[in-house]
Motif scaffolding. Structure first.
Motif, short mmCIF file in Angstrom:
data_model
loop_
_atom_site.label_atom_id
_atom_site.label_comp_id
_atom_site.label_asym_id
_atom_site.label_seq_id
_atom_site.Cartn_x
_atom_site.Cartn_y
_atom_site.Cartn_z
N GLN A 119 26.64 14.72 45.10
CA GLN A 119 27.28 15.81 46.15
C GLN A 119 27.46 15.19 47.45
O GLN A 119 28.20 15.53 48.28
N TYR A 126 17.70 15.34 39.58
CA TYR A 126 18.20 16.15 40.85
C TYR A 126 18.71 15.35 41.94
O TYR A 126 19.22 15.67 42.64
N ARG A 127 17.89 14.11 42.25
CA ARG A 127 18.09 13.44 43.49
C ARG A 127 19.42 12.66 43.27
O ARG A 127 20.27 12.63 43.97
N LEU A 138 19.73 20.94 46.08
CA LEU A 138 19.38 19.83 44.84
C LEU A 138 18.27 18.99 45.01
O LEU A 138 17.24 18.59 44.42
N PHE A 139 18.35 18.41 46.25
CA PHE A 139 17.37 17.37 46.83
C PHE A 139 15.98 18.26 47.00
O PHE A 139 14.90 17.67 46.54
N THR A 184 24.58 22.52 49.11
CA THR A 184 24.36 22.34 47.68
C THR A 184 23.59 21.09 47.71
O THR A 184 22.62 21.00 46.67
N SER A 185 24.08 19.82 48.32
CA SER A 185 23.26 18.81 47.93
C SER A 185 22.04 18.65 48.56
O SER A 185 20.97 17.99 47.70
N ALA A 193 22.00 15.24 43.84
CA ALA A 193 22.26 15.17 45.12
C ALA A 193 23.17 14.27 45.83
O ALA A 193 23.74 14.47 46.93
N THR A 194 22.89 13.01 45.41
CA THR A 194 23.52 11.76 45.85
C THR A 194 24.98 12.05 45.62
O THR A 194 26.07 11.66 46.45
N CYS A 220 14.92 27.00 47.64
CA CYS A 220 15.96 26.18 47.41
C CYS A 220 17.30 26.76 46.99
O CYS A 220 18.62 26.20 46.93
N SER A 238 14.13 18.48 43.86
CA SER A 238 13.68 17.50 43.35
C SER A 238 12.27 17.02 43.91
O SER A 238 11.40 16.41 43.63
#
Length: 382
Positions: free
Chosen positions: A163, A156-157, A81-82, A77-78, A160-161, A96, A85
Motif C-alpha cells: 500500500q 500484514y507488514r 495494516l501496519f 490504509t497502509s 502495508a508495504t 486500527c 501487525s
C-alpha cells in the motif's frame, strides 16, 4: 493511460485488506488469545468508519480534490495494516480498524465518481474487476507468508508495504488528476445542491443497499446452504463458493467489453435476469450442478454495481454526482453490514433452505427500484 492504470492499482489496494482478516483470524485470534466473535467487532468498527467517510467524501473531495483524498486514504490504509501487525490487544486492533474503514470509504467514493465522470462504462466495469483481484490477492499474500512459517504480523507488514508503494505512485501522479480540475470546479460551483433532493434519490440509495444485500448474503451463506440443504461435502461446497466470486470478477471483465455495445441500463437488466435464472437453478438443480449456479449468479451480479454507479451522473447531474455517489456508497456499506446478521437470524429461525427465496425477494425489490429510477430520471449527456 498512466492515470487510469494508477486508478486500477488503487482499486486493487482497496480490495487487498477486505478478505484478509477472515482468512487469518483462526491463527491471529489464537496468538492473541481473543474470542472468535472479536472479528465481528473489528468488522463493525471498520464498517462504521467506511460509512462515515463515504458520507463525508463529497465535502472532502470538493475541498481537497480526488488526488489528495485518494492519497491520504491509501496512506491511512497502509498505516492501519501496519498497526494490525504490531497490535496485541483487541482495543488496539479496533483503533486500527478506524483508519482502515475511513480510508476505504473515501477511496471508493472518490474514484467511482472520477471514473463515472471521465471514463467510459467499460472502465467502470474493469475498475471493479480490479477490486476483485485485490480481494483475492490479499488472502493469497497472507497464505504465502504463513506457508513460509512466518507470523501473520509479517503478512500484514507485507500488505502495508504494498500500500505504501502505491502512496508514492499516487504522490507522483497528483498533476495527472488535476488536469480536469477546472471542469470539476466549474460544475460544483454552478450548482451546489442541484439534484440532491431529486425524488428518485431514495430509490437509487435503496438499490445499492439491496444489491449489496444480495451479494454479501450469497458470499457469506451460500456455502452453508450447499452443505446443510444440498448435502454437499464441506470441501466441495467451499470450492463451489469460490465460483461466485470468480463469476463476479470474470463477469466484470467481460461486461467491460459488452458495455461498448450495450447501455448501462441494459447491462443492469441482463444482470438481474441472470440472477433470477441462477436462483431458480440453485433451488431445483441436482447436487452435481448446484454449485455451478453460483457461477451464474456471480456473472449476473457482475455488471449491476458498476453500471449503477456509472449511470449516476446521467440519471441526476454532473454537479450532484459526487455527493450522490458518496450517499450510494454509504448505503451500499450499510447493506453489507446489516445483511449478514439478518440472514443469520432468519437462517437460524426458519432454516437455510429458504435462503434462495429471501434472495429472490431482494432481487425483485431491486428490479422495482431500477424500474422506478428509469421512470423518474432523465439521462444527462456528459
Amino acid at each position: 493511460m498512466l492515470l487510469l492504470i494508477l486508478i486500477y492499482l488503487a482499486f486493487i489496494s482497496l480490495g487487498l485488506p477486505d478478505g484478509v482478516l477472515g482468512s487469518v483470524w483462526p491463527v491471529m485470534r489464537l496468538e492473541l488469545g481473543l474470542p472468535l466473535a472479536s472479528a465481528g467487532l473489528l468488522g463493525a468498527v471498520g464498517s462504521i468508519g467506511t460509512v462515515a467517510s463515504a458520507l463525508l467524501s463529497y465535502r472532502l473531495i470538493n475541498r481537497f480534490g480526488t488526488a489528495k483524498v485518494t492519497l491520504v486514504s491509501v496512506l491511512m490504509t497502509s498505516l492501519a495494516l501496519f498497526g494490525y501487525s504490531i497490535s496485541s490487544t483487541l482495543p488496539a486492533l479496533m483503533l486500527c480498524a478506524i483508519p482502515l474503514g475511513l480510508g476505504a470509504g473515501s477511496v471508493d467514493s472518490a474514484l467511482n465518481n472520477y471514473v463515472a465522470l471521465h471514463y467510459e462504462a467499460r472502465h467502470m466495469n474493469w475498475l471493479h474487476s480490479f477490486w476483485g483481484l485485490g480481494a483475492t490477492s490479499g488472502p493469497m499474500v497472507m497464505a504465502l507468508v504463513l506457508s513460509l512459517n512466518l507470523s501473520y504480523r509479517a503478512g500484514y507488514r507485507t500488505l502495508a508495504t504494498l500500500q505504501m508503494l502505491l502512496v508514492f505512485a499516487l504522490l507522483a501522479s497528483i498533476p495527472l488528476f488535476e488536469r480536469p480540475k477546472q471542469h470539476d470546479e466549474t460544475v460544483h460551483k454552478s450548482s451546489k445542491a442541484k439534484g440532491i433532493k431529486h425524488k428518485a434519490l431514495p430509490f437509487a440509495l435503496l438499490g445499492f443497499f439491496l444489491y449489496c444485500a444480495l451479494e454479501v448474503s450469497t458470499g457469506l451463506w451460500a456455502v452453508s446452504y450447499l452443505v446443510e440443504v444440498k448435502g454437499l461435502a464441506a470441501t466441495q461446497a467451499a470450492l463451489y463458493g469460490s465460483f461466485f466470486f470468480l463469476g463476479i470478477t470474470g463477469g466484470r471483465i467481460l461486461s467491460g467489453f459488452v458495455s461498448m455495445q450495450l447501455s448501462n441500463t441494459k447491462l443492469i437488466y441482463i444482470g438481474l435476469a441472470l440472477c433470477l435464472v441462477a436462483l431458480f437453478l440453485l433451488c431445483i438443480s441436482p447436487l452435481s450442478f448446484a454449485g455451478y449456479s453460483l457461477l451464474v449468479l456471480g456473472l449476473g451480479c457482475a455488471p449491476i454495481f458498476p453500471s449503477m454507479i456509472h449511470e449516476t451522473p446521467r440519471r441526476f447531474s454532473i454537479e450532484a454526482s459526487q455527493r450522490i455517489i458518496g450517499l450510494q456508497m454509504a448505503s451500499a456499506y450499510a447493506g453489507s453490514t446489516l445483511t449478514p446478521p439478518l440472514f443469520g437470524l432468519l437462517g437460524s429461525g426458519i432454516g437455510l433452505q429458504w435462503m434462495p427465496l429471501m434472495q429472490l425477494c431482494i432481487l425483485l425489490l431491486l428490479f422495482l427500484c431500477m424500474l422506478l429510477l428509469d421512470r423518474l430520471t432523465k439521462v444527462h449527456t456528459l
